[in-house]
Design an enzyme around this catalytic site. Structure first.
Site, PDB file in Angstrom:
ATOM      1  CB  THR A 185      -0.910  -0.005   1.243  1.00 38.90           C
ATOM      2  OG1 THR A 185      -1.716   1.157   1.219  1.00 38.90           O
ATOM      3  CG2 THR A 185      -0.147  -0.068   2.545  1.00 38.90           C
ATOM      4  CD  GLU A 329      -2.741  -0.110   5.404  1.00 41.07           C
ATOM      5  OE1 GLU A 329      -3.735  -0.168   4.635  1.00 41.07           O
ATOM      6  OE2 GLU A 329      -1.889   0.786   5.346  1.00 41.07           O
ATOM      7  CE  LYS A 437      -7.946   4.611  -2.577  1.00 40.71           C
ATOM      8  NZ  LYS A 437      -8.770   3.795  -1.711  1.00 40.71           N
ATOM      9  CD1 TRP A 442      -3.151   3.528  -2.114  1.00 37.11           C
ATOM     10  CD2 TRP A 442      -3.907   5.547  -1.516  1.00 37.11           C
ATOM     11  NE1 TRP A 442      -4.027   3.379  -1.073  1.00 37.11           N
ATOM     12  CE2 TRP A 442      -4.507   4.584  -0.690  1.00 37.11           C
ATOM     13  CE3 TRP A 442      -4.218   6.901  -1.331  1.00 37.11           C
ATOM     14  CZ2 TRP A 442      -5.409   4.922   0.307  1.00 37.11           C
ATOM     15  CZ3 TRP A 442      -5.122   7.232  -0.343  1.00 37.11           C
ATOM     16  CH2 TRP A 442      -5.706   6.258   0.465  1.00 37.11           C
TER      17      TRP A 442
HETATM   18  P1  ADP Z   1      -9.357   0.302  -0.921  1.00 35.35           P
HETATM   19  O1  ADP Z   1      -9.176   1.371  -1.935  1.00 35.35           O
HETATM   20  O2  ADP Z   1      -9.544  -1.026  -1.544  1.00 35.35           O
HETATM   21  O3  ADP Z   1     -10.432   0.620   0.086  1.00 35.35           O
HETATM   22  P2  ADP Z   1      -6.787   1.083   0.073  1.00 35.35           P
HETATM   23  O4  ADP Z   1      -5.967   0.454   1.127  1.00 35.35           O
HETATM   24  O5  ADP Z   1      -6.188   1.320  -1.268  1.00 35.35           O
HETATM   25  O6  ADP Z   1      -8.044   0.162  -0.054  1.00 35.35           O
HETATM   26  O7  ADP Z   1      -7.373   2.460   0.570  1.00 35.35           O
HETATM   27  C1  ADP Z   1      -7.929   2.625   1.838  1.00 35.35           C
HETATM   28  C2  ADP Z   1      -8.343   4.061   2.057  1.00 35.35           C
HETATM   29  O8  ADP Z   1      -9.291   4.462   1.052  1.00 35.35           O
HETATM   30  C3  ADP Z   1      -9.062   4.303   3.356  1.00 35.35           C
HETATM   31  O9  ADP Z   1      -8.174   4.434   4.445  1.00 35.35           O
HETATM   32  C4  ADP Z   1      -9.819   5.591   3.047  1.00 35.35           C
HETATM   33  O10 ADP Z   1      -8.981   6.730   3.129  1.00 35.35           O
HETATM   34  C5  ADP Z   1     -10.208   5.387   1.596  1.00 35.35           C
HETATM   35  N1  ADP Z   1     -11.555   4.806   1.521  1.00 35.35           N
HETATM   36  C6  ADP Z   1     -11.893   3.507   1.351  1.00 35.35           C
HETATM   37  N2  ADP Z   1     -13.221   3.355   1.298  1.00 35.35           N
HETATM   38  C7  ADP Z   1     -13.765   4.582   1.471  1.00 35.35           C
HETATM   39  C8  ADP Z   1     -15.111   5.096   1.524  1.00 35.35           C
HETATM   40  N3  ADP Z   1     -16.180   4.326   1.362  1.00 35.35           N
HETATM   41  N4  ADP Z   1     -15.271   6.429   1.726  1.00 35.35           N
HETATM   42  C9  ADP Z   1     -14.206   7.255   1.863  1.00 35.35           C
HETATM   43  N5  ADP Z   1     -12.920   6.826   1.807  1.00 35.35           N
HETATM   44  C10 ADP Z   1     -12.695   5.524   1.615  1.00 35.35           C
END
Ligand code: ADP
Length: 540
Positions: A185, A329, A437, A442
């Protein structure tokens, strides 16, 4: 007291064994990377996965070795998903969209011994090959007919290797706490961080997240993961679907709304992706007057899902939206928005309000919010705080780091800021971690800033994400120039473009006389966002 219950190691091979034995004929329809649509089932996938584990063992792969897998969502990827841990090895999912330097970093850091790659992605590996330190072999995930020519690489053919095996073997026995997969990540620093999943954490996570109040999967579902399997443990659908005996539709590499719509036509009842994908899909449906006759539920997460998307899916297409929050994570499911009785009792608009939250956690995930001093904040739906998580499938320590990623009580700081209401529904309100994001992927702000300050006329740089209707966020650079200098914004962006993929290059450069700083001397991104807001800043 004597223990009288059986030992049943929670290893992922048993998930596929269950699917192959009790749901052997469930259809797996896949758009292959070679082009044609293929049809298989769990019994065949198990046979192929076993052949792959025989191949890996015959090549000298040892328990605990790491194998990099760079592949699209296809049936063959499933064979690898289980064949690798089935040989006792660790499945390292590789995102082909990463910038070359990052790919080199994570492959070397994970010490991948072998790479398994879809044939169209071989040029990506050729491009970095001379910088890879540990890779001994490359298996191309195709048949003889589609093997690419390479002047730099020695390539092995997946189907040819598997043909020589009979698939008549047991999975290599490992402890349930042995590593099963690793996914990197992007953190707040430029270097990605590895999260190592164990057989046990993946199994418990799949059990918990497929419960009725979570994804609610069953053998009557046809599941299409649009979210790539290399993204955040593939949202675990590679484990939940076979565990529940669901059928699957795998969309391959065609992520266009048209391509995905074709695949939905194979009776898909349940699908999952980031909001950007669904916004494009809704536009496609509307402009072509299409319907979604079989789709029942869509899980939307990875970024905040706009209310209009939820409303349109539910009102115009009769598809239930499950808004979810998760992280690499956390394996990754943290919360899913399904209706508890308190929410079912609300009127339509109250239920829609609840769906603006990301819902509540499954068993085995525990959440809390605190202020900066660590004091727990009330669950009133208004007071926001740092969001912490702990659980059976939450990271304890990043790969090869010297210290834990959790505090003394085992809480992991998610880097998100959230409210929780009296019913336990969590809403993300901000992000304290310093990353951007865009389209579910990312972009490291620190790496962008480092690239920008390499320009001789730039004194200080801050990269921040600006909300964007389609991509969730887009990066911009805020620059303080050296005294008496006025650098050309295009020159700065050209410099950044030398070390970033095109989609990661900022959309704009804004000049300021000075940047706001925190007490500890760090650039205050929160303050900077406020200043830009007050100035009425809009993306070009
Ligand atoms: P994923 O994108 O599959 O959820 P990542 O580890 O790449 O996993 O990203 C995690 C982060 O994405 C979270 O800590 C948060 O900042 C953001 N995120 C994930 N889901 C949401 C959501 N439904 N609303 C807002 N932010 C989100």
């Amino acid at each position: 007291m004597t223990v009288i219950m059986q030992e049943f190691p929670l290893t992922v091979g048993r998930i596929l064994d269950h699917a192959a034995k009790y749901h052997p004929n469930r259809k797996i329809v896949s758009r292959s990377v070679e082009g044609p649509i293929t049809h298989t089932n769990w019994a065949n996938i198990q046979r192929q996965a076993k052949k792959l584990s025989q191949v890996l063992l015959s090549m000298g792969v040892q328990t605990g070795d790491t194998i990099g897998v760079m592949a699209w969502n296809t049936a063959r990827h499933f064979e690898v998903w289980y064949g690798v841990p089935g040989a006792g090895a660790v499945n390292h999912t590789l995102n082909p969209r990463l910038f070359a330097d990052q790919l080199v970093y994570i492959i070397n850091h994970a010490e991948d011994r072998l790479l398994m790659v879809d044939f169209d992605l071989i040029p990506t590996i050729e491009n970095i090959w001379d910088r890879l330190k540990t890779v001994e072999n490359i298996i191309v995930m195709t048949d003889r007919e589609h093997m690419p020519e390479s002047s730099t690489l020695d390539l092995l053919c997946y189907e040819e290797l598997l043909e020589k095996q009979d698939g008549n073997c047991e999975w290599v026995e490992v402890d349930e706490t042995a590593p099963c997969g690793i996914c990197y990540t992007s953190g707040t620093t430029g270097d990605p961080k590895g999260v190592v999943y164990t057989h046990r954490s993946n199994t418990l996570h799949a059990l918990a997240s497929s419960a009725p109040d979570m994804l609610g999967l069953s053998s009557n579902d046809v599941v299409m993961p649009v979210v790539p399997m290399f993204h955040a443990n593939g949202w675990s659908l590679g484990y939940t679907a076979p565990m529940m005996g669901s059928s699957m539709v795998m969309p391959g590499r065609d992520m266009s709304a048209k391509g995905l719509y074709e695949m939905l036509g194979f009776g898909v009842t349940f699908t999952a992706a980031v909001p950007t994908i669904w916004m494009l899909m809704l536009q496609h449906l509307q402009s072509n007057n299409l319907t979604l006759p079989t789709l029942e539920r869509v899980i939307i997460g990875g970024a905040s899902c706009p209310r209009a998307v939820i409303e349109t899916f539910q009102n115009d297409y009769d598809v239930q939206v499950l808004h979810a929050w998760g992280m690499t994570e956390m394996s990754p499911v943290g919360t899913v928005c399904t209706f508890k009785p308190e929410v079912t009792a609300l009127d339509a608009s109250g239920r829609l309000d609840a769906q603006g939250t990301t819902g509540h956690p499954p068993y085995s995930v525990d959440l809390r919010i605190t202020d900066d001093a660590g004091v727990e904040q009330p669950w009133d739906g208004n007071t926001s705080g740092k969001l912490w998580a702990r659980g059976a499938a939450v990271v304890q320590r990043y790969f090869k780091q010297d210290s834990d990623a959790v505090d003394k009580d085992g809480w992991f700081d998610t880097g998100d800021v959230a409210t929780i209401d009296e019913n336990g529904y969590m809403r993300i309100t901000d992000r304290s971690k310093d990353v951007i994001k865009s389209g579910g992927e990312w972009i490291s702000s620190i790496s962008l800033e480092n690239a920008a300050v390499a320009h001789a006329d730039v004194a200080e740089a801050a990269a921040i994400g600006i909300p964007h209707p389609k991509w969730d966020e887009r990066p911009i650079l805020v620059i303080v120039a050296m005294p008496d200098k006025s650098p050309d914004p295009q020159d700065i962006l050209a410099l950044v473009a030398q070390s970033f993929a095109k989609w990661q290059v900022p959309d704009d450069v804004v000049f300021m006389d000075e940047l706001p700083h925190t007490a500890t001397g760090k650039i205050s991104k929160l303050e900077l966002r406020k200043i830009l807001n007050n100035q009425g800043y809009e993306l070009p």
